[in-house]
Motif scaffolding. Structure first.
Motif, mmCIF file in Angstrom:
data_model
loop_
_atom_site.group_PDB
_atom_site.id
_atom_site.type_symbol
_atom_site.label_atom_id
_atom_site.label_comp_id
_atom_site.label_asym_id
_atom_site.label_seq_id
_atom_site.Cartn_x
_atom_site.Cartn_y
_atom_site.Cartn_z
ATOM 1 N N GLN A 69 1.434 36.265 -16.081
ATOM 2 C CA GLN A 69 0.424 37.322 -16.183
ATOM 3 C C GLN A 69 0.066 37.893 -14.815
ATOM 4 N N GLN A 70 0.083 37.055 -13.799
ATOM 5 C CA GLN A 70 -0.248 37.516 -12.449
ATOM 6 C C GLN A 70 0.844 38.412 -11.858
ATOM 7 N N ASN A 71 2.082 38.267 -12.345
ATOM 8 C CA ASN A 71 3.200 38.977 -11.719
ATOM 9 C C ASN A 71 3.800 40.087 -12.592
ATOM 10 N N LEU A 72 3.253 40.299 -13.772
ATOM 11 C CA LEU A 72 3.675 41.411 -14.612
ATOM 12 C C LEU A 72 2.453 42.245 -14.990
ATOM 13 N N VAL A 73 2.652 43.539 -15.105
ATOM 14 C CA VAL A 73 1.552 44.456 -15.395
ATOM 15 C C VAL A 73 1.357 44.597 -16.908
ATOM 16 N N ASP A 74 0.092 44.524 -17.330
ATOM 17 C CA ASP A 74 -0.295 44.771 -18.722
ATOM 18 C C ASP A 74 0.477 43.897 -19.705
ATOM 19 N N VAL A 75 0.365 42.582 -19.556
ATOM 20 C CA VAL A 75 1.017 41.646 -20.467
ATOM 21 C C VAL A 75 0.265 41.644 -21.792
ATOM 22 N N GLN A 76 0.978 41.853 -22.889
ATOM 23 C CA GLN A 76 0.362 41.898 -24.206
ATOM 24 C C GLN A 76 0.570 40.611 -25.001
ATOM 25 N N THR A 134 0.828 -1.208 0.000
ATOM 26 C CA THR A 134 0.000 0.000 0.000
ATOM 27 C C THR A 134 0.866 1.264 0.000
ATOM 28 N N GLY A 135 2.007 1.227 0.704
ATOM 29 C CA GLY A 135 2.912 2.373 0.701
ATOM 30 C C GLY A 135 3.493 2.627 -0.678
ATOM 31 N N LEU A 136 3.931 1.568 -1.361
ATOM 32 C CA LEU A 136 4.457 1.716 -2.712
ATOM 33 C C LEU A 136 3.387 2.206 -3.678
ATOM 34 N N ALA A 137 2.163 1.703 -3.506
ATOM 35 C CA ALA A 137 1.060 2.144 -4.365
ATOM 36 C C ALA A 137 0.802 3.638 -4.203
ATOM 37 N N ALA A 138 0.871 4.129 -2.958
ATOM 38 C CA ALA A 138 0.650 5.558 -2.707
ATOM 39 C C ALA A 138 1.747 6.400 -3.361
ATOM 40 N N LEU A 139 3.009 5.958 -3.252
ATOM 41 C CA LEU A 139 4.114 6.697 -3.855
ATOM 42 C C LEU A 139 4.017 6.705 -5.381
ATOM 43 N N LEU A 140 3.655 5.564 -5.966
ATOM 44 C CA LEU A 140 3.512 5.483 -7.415
ATOM 45 C C LEU A 140 2.355 6.350 -7.902
ATOM 46 N N TYR A 141 1.277 6.360 -7.144
ATOM 47 C CA TYR A 141 0.126 7.196 -7.509
ATOM 48 C C TYR A 141 0.534 8.661 -7.556
ATOM 49 N N ASN A 142 1.257 9.098 -6.544
ATOM 50 C CA ASN A 142 1.647 10.508 -6.473
ATOM 51 C C ASN A 142 2.650 10.872 -7.570
ATOM 52 N N SER A 143 3.510 9.909 -7.945
ATOM 53 C CA SER A 143 4.561 10.196 -8.922
ATOM 54 C C SER A 143 4.091 10.079 -10.363
ATOM 55 N N LEU A 144 3.222 9.097 -10.640
ATOM 56 C CA LEU A 144 2.888 8.784 -12.025
ATOM 57 C C LEU A 144 1.489 9.192 -12.455
ATOM 58 N N ILE A 145 0.554 9.278 -11.519
ATOM 59 C CA ILE A 145 -0.849 9.486 -11.899
ATOM 60 C C ILE A 145 -1.319 10.902 -11.600
ATOM 61 N N ARG A 146 -1.017 11.373 -10.405
ATOM 62 C CA ARG A 146 -1.516 12.691 -10.008
ATOM 63 C C ARG A 146 -0.909 13.789 -10.887
ATOM 64 N N GLU A 147 -1.766 14.634 -11.398
ATOM 65 C CA GLU A 147 -1.323 15.729 -12.253
ATOM 66 C C GLU A 147 -0.630 16.809 -11.425
ATOM 67 N N GLN A 148 0.521 17.242 -11.881
ATOM 68 C CA GLN A 148 1.245 18.301 -11.194
ATOM 69 C C GLN A 148 1.718 19.370 -12.195
ATOM 70 N N SER A 149 0.948 19.535 -13.268
ATOM 71 C CA SER A 149 1.328 20.513 -14.282
ATOM 72 C C SER A 149 1.122 21.929 -13.752
ATOM 73 N N ILE A 150 1.960 22.822 -14.210
ATOM 74 C CA ILE A 150 1.924 24.208 -13.778
ATOM 75 C C ILE A 150 1.623 25.104 -14.983
ATOM 76 N N ASP A 151 0.696 26.053 -14.807
ATOM 77 C CA ASP A 151 0.381 27.017 -15.856
ATOM 78 C C ASP A 151 1.334 28.208 -15.696
ATOM 79 N N TYR A 152 2.502 28.108 -16.348
ATOM 80 C CA TYR A 152 3.519 29.144 -16.204
ATOM 81 C C TYR A 152 3.059 30.474 -16.786
ATOM 82 N N GLU A 153 2.321 30.428 -17.869
ATOM 83 C CA GLU A 153 1.873 31.672 -18.502
ATOM 84 C C GLU A 153 0.907 32.432 -17.592
ATOM 85 N N ALA A 154 0.070 31.693 -16.875
ATOM 86 C CA ALA A 154 -0.840 32.353 -15.937
ATOM 87 C C ALA A 154 -0.068 33.021 -14.806
ATOM 88 N N LEU A 155 0.991 32.363 -14.326
ATOM 89 C CA LEU A 155 1.826 32.952 -13.275
ATOM 90 C C LEU A 155 2.523 34.214 -13.759
#
Length: 403
Positions: free
Chosen positions: A32-39, A9-30
């Motif tokens: 836009q949030q940290n620069l003013v008037d992005v064109q 069960t411990g290995l299954a939890a680690l594999l789930y977190n590493s291979l299945i759970r989505e951890q994508s980051i929206d860099y473009e949204a970040l």
């Protein structure tokens, strides 16, 4: 059966977190949030995310990179302006111990990057022994370390440096040598190497085994209070996630790779018996106290030996549920040798030290997850060697009969 259940069960939890759970980051949204008037935001083709951003205030550049921290990869998004000065540094991914990483925000660490140049290295000041240390280099392009979170601040600075190097090379035609690519040869590194060499001598030279107590004191002093180096559960977890630091981190390789290599080549768990400073401290306290061992009934002893793997399993499950494996950092090393830790560790530490007076290596025997895993690896290694020798003997006998 209980241990098998925990393992699967411990290995299954680690594999789930590493291979299945989505951890994508929206860099473009970040961005836009940290620069003013992005064109406009343009992603540049390449292995690592790199962006050119047009705003009403001019052009900016952003690069994503990462470095190994205390127990995870720390990923940063570095944004530089058209003059080659950092405008913002954002943390996009990290799995560090919350109590230590929170200090970076509380001390305003990330604000210190603003205005630093990407056209030269960003040095890491205030922490002798880490690559990128300011030393005698005449530059104002450095960031101050945060006391108590040195490893995490080092990882952030290294990641930002990598991103800065990419921006500098691509858009400012400035080439420089990354200070984080230089090997860390310092007093702490030599202390770790010395303790390992002494442990090897003590474990294999019978005459020196009589000096065992002295060796343990050396480990406490050098590895514990001076170098603050020990194998931890978060360190082993980072390896399972292939989050391995660059070869310049010599202490890491000597400590972790060295301790595992000793098991592989000797069939002995030398790290726990001779090197670990907290184990050494317990044994020295027990020796100095001179109390007789506590009498523990076999059924209770068998139950107590399940405490270590059970705590390890609970930490993995809780970390998977929270999507933050800071839960793995429940060992008392930080509180004992760094004088920093959660309130729970400060409550537990005196109890563990007191019990070690009556029961030799009390924490190691029943609760240490690293000791449990290392002893398990040692048993598997020795059983594997015996099985190979048996198969080799059978094969030789078969060849003899055929002849």
């Amino acid at each position: 059966m209980y241990l098998l259940f925990l393992l699967l069960t411990g290995l299954a939890a680690l594999l789930y977190n590493s291979l299945i759970r989505e951890q994508s980051i929206d860099y473009e949204a970040l961005i836009q949030q940290n620069l003013v008037d992005v064109q406009k935001i343009e992603r540049i083709l390449g292995i690592k995310p790199l962006y050119v951003i047009d705003t009403s205030n001019g052009r900016y550049y952003a690069a994503v990179d990462k470095a190994s921290g205390y127990q995870s990869q720390v990923e940063t998004l570095s944004i530089a302006d058209k003059e080659g000065r950092l405008a913002s540094v954002l943390i996009t991914k990290q799995n560090e111990t919350p109590i230590f990483f929170r200090r970076l925000y509380e001390r305003g660490f990330f604000d210190g990057f603003k205005g630093l140049s990407v056209k030269e290295p960003i040095y890491f000041a205030g922490a002798p022994g880490y690559s990128g240390y300011l030393g005698n280099t005449p530059t104002d392009n450095y960031i101050d370390a945060v006391s108590g979170s040195t490893i995490s601040t080092h990882a952030v600075t290294e990641a930002v440096n990598k991103g800065s190097f990419t921006i500098s090379r691509m858009y400012f035609s400035a080439a420089w040598i990354n200070p984080y690519d230089q090997p860390e040869i310092n007093g702490n590194t030599m202390a770790v190497i010395l303790v390992f060499l002494l442990a090897l001598l003590g474990a294999f030279v019978k005459r020196l085994s009589r000096l065992r107590l002295g060796f343990l004191v050396v480990s406490i002093a050098l590895l514990g209070f001076t170098a603050n180096q020990f194998v931890t559960l978060p360190m082993l977890y980072s390896v399972s996630q292939l989050q391995i630091p660059w070869v310049t981190n010599i202490k890491w390789y000597v400590l972790l790779v060295g301790s595992l290599a000793l098991i592989l080549f000797t069939g002995k768990n030398i790290y726990c018996g001779w090197i670990c400073p907290f184990g050494a401290l317990q044994e020295v306290l027990n020796k100095l106290a001179g109390f007789g061992p506590l009498t523990v009934s076999p059924p209770l002893l068998a139950t107590l030996r399940l405490a270590g793997p059970t705590l390890l399993w609970l930490a993995i499950m809780l970390g998977t549920g929270l999507n933050n494996y800071g839960t793995l950092d429940y060992q008392p090393f930080g509180a004992m040798f760094l004088f920093r830790g959660s309130w729970v560790l400060w409550l537990i530490l005196p109890v563990l030290l007191m019990m070690s007076l009556f029961y030799k290596r009390f924490y190691c025997q029943f609760f240490c997850p690293v000791g449990f895993l290392y002893n398990l690896l040692t048993r598997w290694r020795n059983k594997g060697v015996k099985a190979c020798q048996k198969m080799k003997l059978i094969w030789r006998k078969g060849i003899t009969r055929v002849n």
